[in-house]
Design a protein around this motif. Sequence first.
Motif, short mmCIF file in Angstrom:
data_model
loop_
_atom_site.label_atom_id
_atom_site.label_comp_id
_atom_site.label_asym_id
_atom_site.label_seq_id
_atom_site.Cartn_x
_atom_site.Cartn_y
_atom_site.Cartn_z
N UNK A 37 5.97 -6.86 -11.57
CA UNK A 37 4.69 -6.17 -11.70
C UNK A 37 4.29 -5.68 -10.31
N UNK A 38 3.55 -4.59 -10.26
CA UNK A 38 3.30 -3.91 -8.99
C UNK A 38 1.81 -3.71 -8.74
N UNK A 39 1.46 -3.70 -7.45
CA UNK A 39 0.09 -3.44 -7.06
C UNK A 39 0.08 -2.75 -5.70
N UNK A 40 -0.87 -1.86 -5.51
CA UNK A 40 -1.01 -1.20 -4.21
C UNK A 40 -2.32 -1.57 -3.51
N UNK A 41 -3.12 -2.44 -4.13
CA UNK A 41 -4.38 -2.88 -3.52
C UNK A 41 -4.51 -4.39 -3.64
N UNK A 42 -5.33 -4.97 -2.79
CA UNK A 42 -5.54 -6.41 -2.80
C UNK A 42 -6.30 -6.84 -4.06
N UNK A 43 -7.24 -6.02 -4.50
CA UNK A 43 -8.00 -6.36 -5.71
C UNK A 43 -7.09 -6.44 -6.91
N UNK A 70 0.82 -1.21 0.00
CA UNK A 70 0.00 0.00 0.00
C UNK A 70 0.85 1.26 0.00
N UNK A 71 2.13 1.16 0.39
CA UNK A 71 3.04 2.30 0.37
C UNK A 71 3.87 2.28 -0.90
N UNK A 72 3.72 3.29 -1.75
CA UNK A 72 4.46 3.31 -3.00
C UNK A 72 5.96 3.44 -2.75
N UNK A 73 6.35 4.13 -1.66
CA UNK A 73 7.77 4.28 -1.34
C UNK A 73 8.39 2.93 -0.98
N UNK A 74 7.71 2.18 -0.11
CA UNK A 74 8.24 0.87 0.28
C UNK A 74 8.15 -0.12 -0.86
N UNK A 75 7.14 0.02 -1.70
CA UNK A 75 7.04 -0.84 -2.88
C UNK A 75 8.27 -0.65 -3.77
N UNK A 76 8.66 0.62 -3.99
CA UNK A 76 9.83 0.91 -4.82
C UNK A 76 11.10 0.34 -4.19
N UNK A 77 11.17 0.40 -2.85
CA UNK A 77 12.35 -0.12 -2.17
C UNK A 77 12.45 -1.64 -2.33
#
Length: 327
Positions: free
Chosen positions: A30-36, A8-15
Motif C-alpha cells: 500500500x502506498x502513501x505520499x503524505x504523513x496523514x 513524497x516523491x512518486x518516482x522514488x515510491x515506485x522504485x
Amino acid sequence: MKYLIAHQSLLRLARIKYQVMALISDVDIIESSTLTDAYNLAEHAEPSCVVISQELAEQAEFELLASLFGIMNIICIVLTTGKQTPRAHPLFPGIRMVPELDLEDAIRRTARLSQPAQNQTHPAGKSPTVAENYDHNRLILLGASTGGIDALLMVTQCFDHRCPPVLIVQHTGGSFAASLIRLLNAASPANVIAAADNMALSPGHMYLAPDDQAHLVVAAGRQRHLALRKNAPISGHRPSVDALFNSAIPQAPKVSAALLTGMGKDGAAGLTKLRHAGAHTIGQDRQTSVVYGMPRVAMEMGGVGAQLPIQEIGPALLKSCKVKQRV
C-alpha cells in the motif's frame, strides 16, 4: 505480508515498491505520499512493515506514527539519503534509519522478522480498575510537546472511568488531532474525546482540542465546563499549554497539573502561576524526558511542586485527587 511505503516523491515510491516486490514473494503493498495518509493506512490496514522517507519522518507529526507503530508492533524503516551506516532513530530507538543503498538488506531482515501486526493497546480496555474515591470537583491538566505522545500514553493508562475530568494539550498538527484522540482512547480505560465549546466536564473523561484552530481552556466561572477560544497562538502554539493552565488559575486549589517532556517553554509560566495560586503541580524529570525543555523551564521558575519520572506521574496525580479521609 503487507508493506506500507510512504514517500513524497512518486518516482522514488515506485522504485522502492519495485525493490520490495523483487525481494519478497506474495507481498501486498500500500502506498502513501503524505504523513496523514500514512497514519490512516497504518492504523486501519495494519501492515507488517513501513518504509518511510526521511523527509516525512522529519515532520513533527511523525512522533504520532512512531507511537502507533510501537503499539501495533509494526516494523518501521526510515529511508535516509547519504552513506551513513544503519542506526537507531535518535528519538525513537525502535525505529531503524537505513540509507537507500542498504534498503535491500533491510528488507530481507524485516521479511524474516515480520509478524502479523497485532493491536497491543492497553490490556485493561474500558473495564474498571480498583475502586478509588476521587474528588470529582478537582481537575487534572496535562501539557506536553516533543516526546509527549509516549509520555501521555504512560500517564493516561492509569486513568479510568472514576478519575476526575482531565484536559490535555499536546503540540500536534491540527490534521492529526483526531488520530491522537483515537490513539489515547484505545490505550486508556477512561474515555478520550474531542472537546467542544461549552462542553460539560464529566468524571472518567479526557478532553483534547479537536484541531489547531482554538485553545482548549477551562470556561471562566464555570468549573464543570470547558471552552474553545479562537485566539492567536501563544509561544507559536495553538492549542497552548499556557492558555490551558492560565485559564484554571481561579480554580487552582482544585487543580492537579503536570508538565511533561517538550521543547521550548510553553506551559512553564502557567504551571508556575497555578502553583502560586494553590494547585498541585508536577514536572517530568530530566532522565525520562525526551526533551527536557518545558519542564526544565518550569522547574527554574519555581512552578514544579514535585519532579517525577514519567511512570510515577499518573499515580501521583490521582493520589492528589483522592478524597481526604476525616480522622
